[in-house]
Design a protein around this motif. Sequence first.
Motif, mmCIF file in Angstrom:
data_model
loop_
_atom_site.group_PDB
_atom_site.id
_atom_site.type_symbol
_atom_site.label_atom_id
_atom_site.label_comp_id
_atom_site.label_asym_id
_atom_site.label_seq_id
_atom_site.Cartn_x
_atom_site.Cartn_y
_atom_site.Cartn_z
ATOM 1 N N SER A 117 -20.599 -4.000 12.106
ATOM 2 C CA SER A 117 -19.173 -4.296 11.955
ATOM 3 C C SER A 117 -18.356 -3.684 13.080
ATOM 4 O O SER A 117 -17.437 -4.324 13.610
ATOM 5 N N TYR A 140 -10.203 -10.791 1.593
ATOM 6 C CA TYR A 140 -10.934 -10.061 2.632
ATOM 7 C C TYR A 140 -10.047 -9.920 3.872
ATOM 8 O O TYR A 140 -9.148 -10.728 4.104
ATOM 9 N N GLN A 145 -13.895 -6.240 2.076
ATOM 10 C CA GLN A 145 -13.226 -6.722 0.877
ATOM 11 C C GLN A 145 -12.028 -5.825 0.610
ATOM 12 O O GLN A 145 -12.156 -4.611 0.474
ATOM 13 N N LEU A 199 -18.586 -5.517 5.109
ATOM 14 C CA LEU A 199 -19.633 -6.508 5.315
ATOM 15 C C LEU A 199 -20.230 -6.341 6.708
ATOM 16 O O LEU A 199 -19.521 -5.975 7.660
ATOM 17 N N ASP A 200 -21.539 -6.609 6.832
ATOM 18 C CA ASP A 200 -22.074 -6.658 8.192
ATOM 19 C C ASP A 200 -21.640 -7.974 8.823
ATOM 20 O O ASP A 200 -21.086 -8.856 8.162
ATOM 21 N N THR A 201 -21.873 -8.116 10.103
ATOM 22 C CA THR A 201 -21.305 -9.243 10.842
ATOM 23 C C THR A 201 -21.879 -10.578 10.382
ATOM 24 O O THR A 201 -21.160 -11.581 10.312
ATOM 25 N N GLU A 202 -23.162 -10.611 10.052
ATOM 26 C CA GLU A 202 -23.752 -11.865 9.570
ATOM 27 C C GLU A 202 -23.156 -12.268 8.223
ATOM 28 O O GLU A 202 -22.925 -13.456 7.970
ATOM 29 N N GLN A 203 -22.898 -11.290 7.361
ATOM 30 C CA GLN A 203 -22.242 -11.608 6.083
ATOM 31 C C GLN A 203 -20.851 -12.177 6.329
ATOM 32 O O GLN A 203 -20.430 -13.132 5.665
ATOM 33 N N GLY A 204 -20.136 -11.594 7.286
ATOM 34 C CA GLY A 204 -18.812 -12.113 7.619
ATOM 35 C C GLY A 204 -18.884 -13.530 8.148
ATOM 36 O O GLY A 204 -18.043 -14.379 7.801
ATOM 37 N N ARG A 230 -21.186 -15.816 7.429
ATOM 38 C CA ARG A 230 -21.483 -16.718 6.299
ATOM 39 C C ARG A 230 -20.244 -16.942 5.444
ATOM 40 O O ARG A 230 -20.007 -18.048 4.949
ATOM 41 N N MET A 231 -19.444 -15.887 5.274
ATOM 42 C CA MET A 231 -18.233 -16.014 4.473
ATOM 43 C C MET A 231 -17.260 -17.006 5.109
ATOM 44 O O MET A 231 -16.650 -17.822 4.416
ATOM 45 N N GLU A 287 -25.831 -20.339 7.268
ATOM 46 C CA GLU A 287 -26.644 -19.253 7.800
ATOM 47 C C GLU A 287 -26.576 -19.335 9.328
ATOM 48 O O GLU A 287 -26.864 -20.378 9.916
#
Length: 452
Positions: A214, A277, A287, A312-317, A319-320, A325
């Motif tokens: 992040s 977020y 969040q 959130l890590d960057t990949e989670q961000g 995907r959000m 993916e």
Amino acid sequence: MAVFVFDVIFRHMIQTSLRNFIKQVLLETADLDEGGNVQVGDRQAEKIEIARVGRQRFVEDMRVLFRNIDQRYRAYTQELGQESSLYRPESIERFLSGPGFGGSTGVFFDLEKGDEVFKTKKTKLGDIDIYIPREAYVNLFHMLRTLEGQRVIELPGGRSVDYIGQIDEDAVGNQINSLFVYNFTTSDGSPAQINMQVDFVKARFTEEGLPHSSIVHSHGSSEIDLMAGIKGFAKNYLIASLTSKLTKVKGKLATPKSTPEKITISKSIDGDELALYTFSTDYGFRQAREKLGVKDNYDVFINIAYADEKVLDTEQGFRMLFGVEPTGNDMDLFNSYIGTLQLMRKYLGDAGTGDKALYESIFDSILFKCFFVEVVGEPPNDIKITLAQSTERENFDLDREVKTSMVNAFYEVFPALLARQTEVDQMMDRYYQYLPLWSEGYGKRKEAKKQR
């Protein structure tokens, strides 16, 4: 030239890696030089001229410096009876090869990346931003104080580094702003020195001993943006706006003391939409709100204090925001402003928010952050500039070049926005008419505050 080069960027970006692409194309835009601002005693931080110090030699010398500081930190904490190190032995090589540094410094320290950007766009470094584990902040602050006025390392060829000091008297804040002197010889053998600003930036680290994705993402710059004359803040403005727009829900905000049993609706936010977020330079994706309950037929949400598990890590961000993916190439693009615009077109297309396409709403948000001016009375004391203010308060030409590059990139990805070009140009002209006056008033108010 600029239109041609942007066209080349957008046709080739998906087909080739960013590294190979940078080797193919150079942009004729403003040089992104900027200077540090630390002053300790009578010494002021100076720009580090890359051609003068030599990139490879300088990077290798700085790696020696930071390994030495790590060793000194270990010895200092051992004396305190709580021995620890800044960086893990198994990860320090990778750390010092780019991932451990913020902003354009990360690109600079990755010697596998070519020199083009540092020969044409980023010919000087203003400072060096290096991450430290947040739990090491206080001890490192006090350890550095013990080095003031001393030589820290001797290097081959008569080179060396001395420590001057830091600007704060107490270990508070998110970074230690410090001043070193780099002693070296120029290409003709003449002795030279540079007052060099190093900012030790507090960060959350992973179990692997590297900064959390992040902070790397939110503090980082990319080669492709640097080559296009765009600074790292642009990506953060863009992603923050996307996060706000795409995570909005219908609802009201509760006051801080509300409980599920007793909900009071806050009057601090108008309307009935809230973003759940946020994205910021300090935390990356986080969040920020959660549902508390229901009142008056509204879902009611409450603000959440910062906590690791809410980041959130960057990949989670990714995907959000985009609902897919990410591929490896997607993540490369996500590290840049230009790349994120491409991702918007690829995954979000003409999605709408209200009566506007999403990309136009985001464009409006960027314009507000970069160019909003309100004059409520007589300049300069009654000029209000948006939160973004100026990226280069003392270099308005560079400020304009950088922000114009941001706008032009939007036009290239979403050409329908060109219908608004006259309106945008007028907004920019007004901003740069008043920015020098605002800056003059800001400087006077700041100096008056110091003297009180």
